[in-house]
Scaffold this active site. Sequence first.
Site, PDB file in Angstrom:
ATOM      1  CG  HIS A 113      -2.310   0.590   0.851  1.00 60.66           C
ATOM      2  ND1 HIS A 113      -3.464   0.345   1.569  1.00 60.66           N
ATOM      3  CD2 HIS A 113      -2.684   1.456  -0.136  1.00 60.66           C
ATOM      4  CE1 HIS A 113      -4.469   1.028   1.045  1.00 60.66           C
ATOM      5  NE2 HIS A 113      -4.026   1.719   0.013  1.00 60.66           N
ATOM      6  CG  ASP A 139      -6.470  -0.663   4.470  1.00 57.58           C
ATOM      7  OD1 ASP A 139      -6.275  -1.687   5.135  1.00 57.58           O
ATOM      8  OD2 ASP A 139      -5.543  -0.014   3.932  1.00 57.58           O
ATOM      9  CG  HIS A 191      -4.356  -2.331   8.386  1.00 56.60           C
ATOM     10  ND1 HIS A 191      -4.407  -3.232   7.349  1.00 56.60           N
ATOM     11  CD2 HIS A 191      -4.001  -3.040   9.498  1.00 56.60           C
ATOM     12  CE1 HIS A 191      -4.091  -4.445   7.796  1.00 56.60           C
ATOM     13  NE2 HIS A 191      -3.842  -4.359   9.092  1.00 56.60           N
ATOM     14  CG  ASP A 238      -2.605   1.694   5.453  1.00 55.25           C
ATOM     15  OD1 ASP A 238      -2.237   0.945   6.381  1.00 55.25           O
ATOM     16  OD2 ASP A 238      -2.995   1.251   4.362  1.00 55.25           O
ATOM     17  CG  HIS A 270       2.379  -1.825   4.375  1.00 54.75           C
ATOM     18  ND1 HIS A 270       1.704  -3.009   4.143  1.00 54.75           N
ATOM     19  CD2 HIS A 270       2.799  -1.876   5.660  1.00 54.75           C
ATOM     20  CE1 HIS A 270       1.717  -3.748   5.253  1.00 54.75           C
ATOM     21  NE2 HIS A 270       2.368  -3.086   6.180  1.00 54.75           N
ATOM     22  CG  ASP A 292      -5.005  -3.072   2.104  1.00 56.60           C
ATOM     23  OD1 ASP A 292      -5.000  -4.300   1.877  1.00 56.60           O
ATOM     24  OD2 ASP A 292      -4.212  -2.513   2.882  1.00 56.60           O
ATOM     25  CG  ASP A 301      -5.442  -5.369   4.584  1.00 52.16           C
ATOM     26  OD1 ASP A 301      -6.305  -4.499   4.747  1.00 52.16           O
ATOM     27  OD2 ASP A 301      -4.214  -5.142   4.745  1.00 52.16           O
ATOM     28  CD  GLU A 359      -0.423  -4.288   1.534  1.00 47.80           C
ATOM     29  OE1 GLU A 359      -0.013  -5.424   1.807  1.00 47.80           O
ATOM     30  OE2 GLU A 359       0.224  -3.252   1.792  1.00 47.80           O
TER      31      GLU A 359
END
Length: 299
Positions: free
Chosen positions: A99, A122, A124, A126, A139, A226, A228, A271
């Site tokens: 990312h 995402d 996360h 980030d 990332h 992303d 994930d 990712e």
Amino acid sequence: MSKQISIIGAPMDLGQSRRGVDMGPSAIRYAGLVSRLEAIGYEVEDCGDIEISRPEKENHDHSSLKNLKAVTETNERLYQAVAEVINKKRFPLVLGGDHSIAIGTLAGAAKPYQNLGVIWYDAHGDLNTAETSPSGNIHGMPLAVSLGLGHPSLTSIGGYQPKVKPENIVIIGARSLDKGERDLIRKENIRVYTMHEIDRLGMTAVMEEAIHYLKDRTDGVHLSLDLDGLDPSDAPGVGTPVLGGISYRESHLAMEMLSEADILTSAEFVEVNPILDEKNKTAEAAVALAGSLFGEKLL
Ligand SMILES: NC(=[NH2+])NCCC[C@H](N)C(=O)O
Ligand SMILES: [Mn+2]
Ligand SMILES: [Mn+2]
């Protein structure tokens, strides 16, 4: 949305420490991205991959920012590539890579806009900086960098900053935030739909709200997806999986609603790590979601 799409591969794995995510663009291409988009009616150009800088051998100076020099150089090139595509009035679709490539994508994607909106799909946030990062992995920092927070060599890419304003960001799918990220979200009042809101309101209401919110205040919107953000059972091929994620079906619905709203001006899928994947399932999910995002219809 522009009917001409330009695909840019950014096979970088230097923003984190698990090998294999540099093969993401190949895996997504192999899963049939170009033909899928052409079948919808787009004219698709594959620009190939940008060149990835080699990591510096001695990394002691910047242990809180791993591979800073190589990540910076690579993102400079990605910025140029995205800006060129936009100058040609084509739609940039960037394939990661980890990312950290969003730093370059956003530098290019935000340049023509006063108020670029960003949908950060995402697990996360980030939103780390060198000071708050638990890992030193870049990332985990690209959204902060795009806000103008972080190492100057990263925030200055593209020659202007910030790329995005906190009020123009919507994070969707969050379920793993570090302390510094939570503090920043509260301080800047960044709009976040965590898994709690997705469970509680349902994806339809979340996307309706998010789209309405961005439509009112932005003049372009970038989707940074992303993989994930999805649940690891649907997208196992990612380096930092977090249980309890967005389902495959909910993700399709989100993409379909974005397509109907017709607000996107750029996008990236990041990712995908084929080494950690099961029979290219995650790359296939990315291609199927791209289909929905670009208006594929069953009937
Ligand atoms: N793009 C990602 N998968 N980011 C994961 C970041 C994980 C963690 N918050 C970190 O900063 O190290
Ligand atoms: Mn993530
Ligand atoms: Mn991410």
